[in-house]
Design an enzyme around this catalytic site. Structure first.
Site, mmCIF file in Angstrom:
data_model
loop_
_atom_site.group_PDB
_atom_site.id
_atom_site.type_symbol
_atom_site.label_atom_id
_atom_site.label_comp_id
_atom_site.label_asym_id
_atom_site.label_seq_id
_atom_site.Cartn_x
_atom_site.Cartn_y
_atom_site.Cartn_z
ATOM 1 N N ASP A 119 31.579 45.778 64.951
ATOM 2 C CA ASP A 119 30.473 46.743 65.016
ATOM 3 C C ASP A 119 30.118 46.974 66.475
ATOM 4 O OD1 ASP A 119 28.929 44.535 65.770
ATOM 5 O OD2 ASP A 119 27.769 44.461 63.920
ATOM 6 N N ASP A 171 18.644 39.276 55.514
ATOM 7 C CA ASP A 171 18.548 40.355 54.517
ATOM 8 C C ASP A 171 19.872 40.557 53.766
ATOM 9 O OD1 ASP A 171 20.077 41.301 56.590
ATOM 10 O OD2 ASP A 171 18.989 43.190 56.850
ATOM 11 N N HIS A 217 22.859 41.147 55.287
ATOM 12 C CA HIS A 217 23.835 42.016 55.966
ATOM 13 C C HIS A 217 24.909 41.197 56.668
ATOM 14 C CE1 HIS A 217 21.646 41.556 59.942
ATOM 15 N NE2 HIS A 217 22.867 41.748 60.411
HETATM 16 C C1 GLP Z 1 23.762 41.024 63.957
HETATM 17 C C2 GLP Z 1 25.267 41.199 63.981
HETATM 18 C C3 GLP Z 1 25.865 40.585 62.745
HETATM 19 C C4 GLP Z 1 25.407 39.148 62.616
HETATM 20 C C5 GLP Z 1 23.930 39.082 62.460
HETATM 21 C C6 GLP Z 1 23.370 37.670 62.340
HETATM 22 O O1 GLP Z 1 23.201 41.930 63.082
HETATM 23 N N1 GLP Z 1 25.637 42.590 64.087
HETATM 24 O O2 GLP Z 1 27.258 40.644 62.830
HETATM 25 O O3 GLP Z 1 26.009 38.551 61.518
HETATM 26 O O4 GLP Z 1 23.351 39.712 63.581
HETATM 27 O O5 GLP Z 1 23.124 37.188 63.613
HETATM 28 P P1 GLP Z 1 22.687 35.713 63.969
HETATM 29 O O6 GLP Z 1 23.959 34.917 64.011
HETATM 30 O O7 GLP Z 1 22.093 35.857 65.336
HETATM 31 O O8 GLP Z 1 21.747 35.247 62.931
#
Ligand code: GLP
Length: 239
Positions: free
Chosen positions: A66, A129, A131
């Site tokens: 992304d 959430d 995602h």
């Molecule tokens: C962002 C990234 C995701 C990641 C998510 C969780 O949204 N685009 O790919 O999985 O954050 O991040 P963290 O590891 O900081 O909780």
């Protein structure tokens, strides 16, 4: 689906790095899509030590899945900047092995990966959430390939975009791009890792609840080669 539960963040990070290293040791080209975020910080520390100055890993190619562009700043967006700082720069990965996804090439991302031989493994984090990548509830659907998501996709998207650029209103973009659920499901192997109590409820819901677009990561349950690596806190609602 295979679940590995480790005692703490360090051990969970070590095991995840080992899975990637194991994948890299091949004679042929290996394509890995890897995650940014805070979860992988320790894992990349291990990976830098394990891959730096190892010319025999020149078969490994890296993809970001992304990208959130900065509105004004030129060059890499949020994800590639993060991956550069955590891994590509300290591990001295040659540019020829890095394949950035951005707003200019997102339409050809799926074709490009297919032509490169497909993803051998995609490493994912998960948001509370549900995602993964930029597949937030209310944005992409299970059947979507790499997509362009606009600031009006959901009610809180402008706030999310603002926080992604560190709260700097001048740099808040009005869209991002992400590999879609269908792109991710095409990877030969998926590894998803999570740490901490704040991820415990979503891990339970995403992997032991119904498969629904409301919890984007729930689709991953159906992948034939999914490994979830958790520390005890992230696994604490599974018992
Ligand atoms: C962002 C990234 C995701 C990641 C998510 C969780 O949204 N685009 O790919 O999985 O954050 O991040 P963290 O590891 O900081 O909780």
């Amino acid at each position: 689906m295979k679940i590995i539960i480790e005692e703490n963040y360090e051990k969970m990070s070590r095991v995840t790095a080992n899975i990637l290293i194991g994948k890299m040791h091949q004679q042929k080209r290996v394509n890995l899509a890897i995650t940014a975020g805070s979860t992988p910080v320790k894992m990349y520390e291990y990976l830098v030590t394990d891959t730096k100055n190892k010319a025999y890993f020149d078969n490994v190619h890296y993809y970001n899945f992304d990208e959130i562009p900065f509105k004004q700043r030129r060059g890499y967006g949020v994800t590639m900047t993060n991956l550069n700082n955590l891994f590509f720069k300290p591990a001295e990965i040659p540019e020829s092995q890095i394949h950035p996804l951005d707003e200019n090439n997102y339409k050809t991302q799926d074709k490009r990966i297919e032509q490169d031989g497909g993803l051998d493994l995609i490493l994912l984090g998960i948001g509370s959430d549900g995602h993964y990548c930029g597949n937030l509830p209310g944005t992409t659907k299970f059947e979507d390939l790499t997509s362009h998501v606009r600031e009006d996709a959901t009610e809180n998207m402008k706030d999310i975009l603002l926080s992604e650029v560190g709260g700097d209103e001048h740099e808040r973009p009005n869209f991002y791009v992400t590999m879609g659920p269908k792109s991710v499901m095409q990877a030969k192997e998926i590894v998803l890792f999570a740490t901490g109590k704040k991820k415990a409820a979503i891990i339970q819901r995403a992997f032991f609840g119904p498969i629904t677009n409301e919890v984007p990561a729930s689709l991953l349950q159906t992948h034939p080669n999914l490994t979830i690596v958790l520390d005890q806190d992230a696994a604490s609602e599974l018992y």
